[in-house]
Design a protein around this motif. Structure first.
Motif, mmCIF file in Angstrom:
data_model
loop_
_atom_site.group_PDB
_atom_site.id
_atom_site.type_symbol
_atom_site.label_atom_id
_atom_site.label_comp_id
_atom_site.label_asym_id
_atom_site.label_seq_id
_atom_site.Cartn_x
_atom_site.Cartn_y
_atom_site.Cartn_z
ATOM 1 N N ALA A 118 -8.293 7.009 0.097
ATOM 2 C CA ALA A 118 -7.857 6.609 1.437
ATOM 3 C C ALA A 118 -6.345 6.454 1.492
ATOM 4 N N ASP A 119 -5.757 5.865 0.445
ATOM 5 C CA ASP A 119 -4.307 5.674 0.439
ATOM 6 C C ASP A 119 -3.555 6.996 0.329
ATOM 7 N N VAL A 120 -4.102 7.947 -0.392
ATOM 8 C CA VAL A 120 -3.471 9.273 -0.490
ATOM 9 C C VAL A 120 -3.418 9.919 0.892
ATOM 10 N N LEU A 121 -4.435 9.651 1.697
ATOM 11 C CA LEU A 121 -4.491 10.240 3.031
ATOM 12 C C LEU A 121 -3.547 9.584 4.022
ATOM 13 N N SER A 122 -3.006 8.392 3.664
ATOM 14 C CA SER A 122 -2.252 7.666 4.684
ATOM 15 C C SER A 122 -1.049 6.878 4.198
ATOM 16 N N ALA A 123 -0.841 6.763 2.898
ATOM 17 C CA ALA A 123 0.185 5.861 2.370
ATOM 18 C C ALA A 123 1.603 6.082 2.896
ATOM 19 N N PRO A 124 2.095 7.316 3.010
ATOM 20 C CA PRO A 124 3.506 7.479 3.392
ATOM 21 C C PRO A 124 3.888 6.888 4.737
ATOM 22 N N ASP A 125 2.907 6.530 5.561
ATOM 23 C CA ASP A 125 3.227 5.940 6.861
ATOM 24 C C ASP A 125 3.981 4.622 6.713
ATOM 25 N N VAL A 126 3.511 3.761 5.818
ATOM 26 C CA VAL A 126 4.074 2.416 5.725
ATOM 27 C C VAL A 126 4.411 1.977 4.312
#
Length: 202
Positions: A118-126
């Motif tokens: 899940a973090d790989v799919l969204s981490a760079p946002d925040v």
């Protein structure tokens, strides 16, 4: 990264195949193990106040999740096997400790890995991107398709996961034949896993 709701949704999705392997009671137990580690990698938010680590660092790696899962799975094998047998929670007269170890370790590992995914799919946002395959491959892995604060993603994933589990729970097909299934079919030749006919439920 997704929020807590999204992480639990991913853990539920990763645990869903358990319904085809262990049946109803086994699937519920496996899902509980997966949910127990759904937030495990974020332990760094606490540890960083005590140790020289950063968020999305070593605790957000497959190696860390595997290590914790094996250790905790060993603990489950040691401390839960007798309890499971004594309370007839499974469809057999006896369950081997190796089965509890495989069952618990796999559930814990999938729960932790679902967090990394899940973090790989969204981490760079925040937050900083992850290097989930460290120390074998220490470059960041970035996909970035999910927004952290998106209720559509977080509650949507959770809702879909719940619906999937409910649908699978109504499926009447018999679980697949596997070495580590809980509750062997009548006539099983493995005395460590199978019980007598009269001890089984319908």
């Amino acid at each position: 990264m997704v929020d807590v709701t999204g992480h639990f949704g991913f853990a539920l999705l990763f645990a869903a195949p358990a319904w085809t392997i262990w049946g109803r009671r086994g699937a519920i137990g496996f899902t509980a193990f997966a949910l127990a580690t759904a937030m495990l990698p974020d332990v760094d938010l606490v540890l960083r106040h005590l140790l020289p680590i950063t968020h999305h660092g070593v605790t957000h790696t497959v190696a860390f999740v595997a290590l914790v899962s094996v250790v905790a799975g060993g603990g489950a094998s040691r401390w839960l096997t007798e309890w499971l047998n004594a309370h007839a929670w499974i469809r057999s007269t006896s369950i081997a400790d190796r089965t509890v170890f495989a069952f618990g370790t796999a559930g814990l590992f999938l729960g932790g890995v679902s967090h990394l995914f899940a973090d790989v799919l969204s981490a760079p946002d925040v937050a900083a991107p992850l290097s989930p395959f460290w120390p074998v491959y220490d470059e960041p892995v970035i996909v970035d398709v999910i927004y952290y604060d998106s209720p559509y993603w977080n509650f949507g994933l959770f809702g879909v996961a719940i619906a999937l589990h409910l649908a699978l729970s109504r499926h009447q097909g018999y679980p697949l034949e596997t070495r580590y299934r809980i509750g062997e079919p009548i006539g099983s030749s493995d005395p460590a896993l199978a019980g007598t006919d009269e001890d089984r439920g319908p």
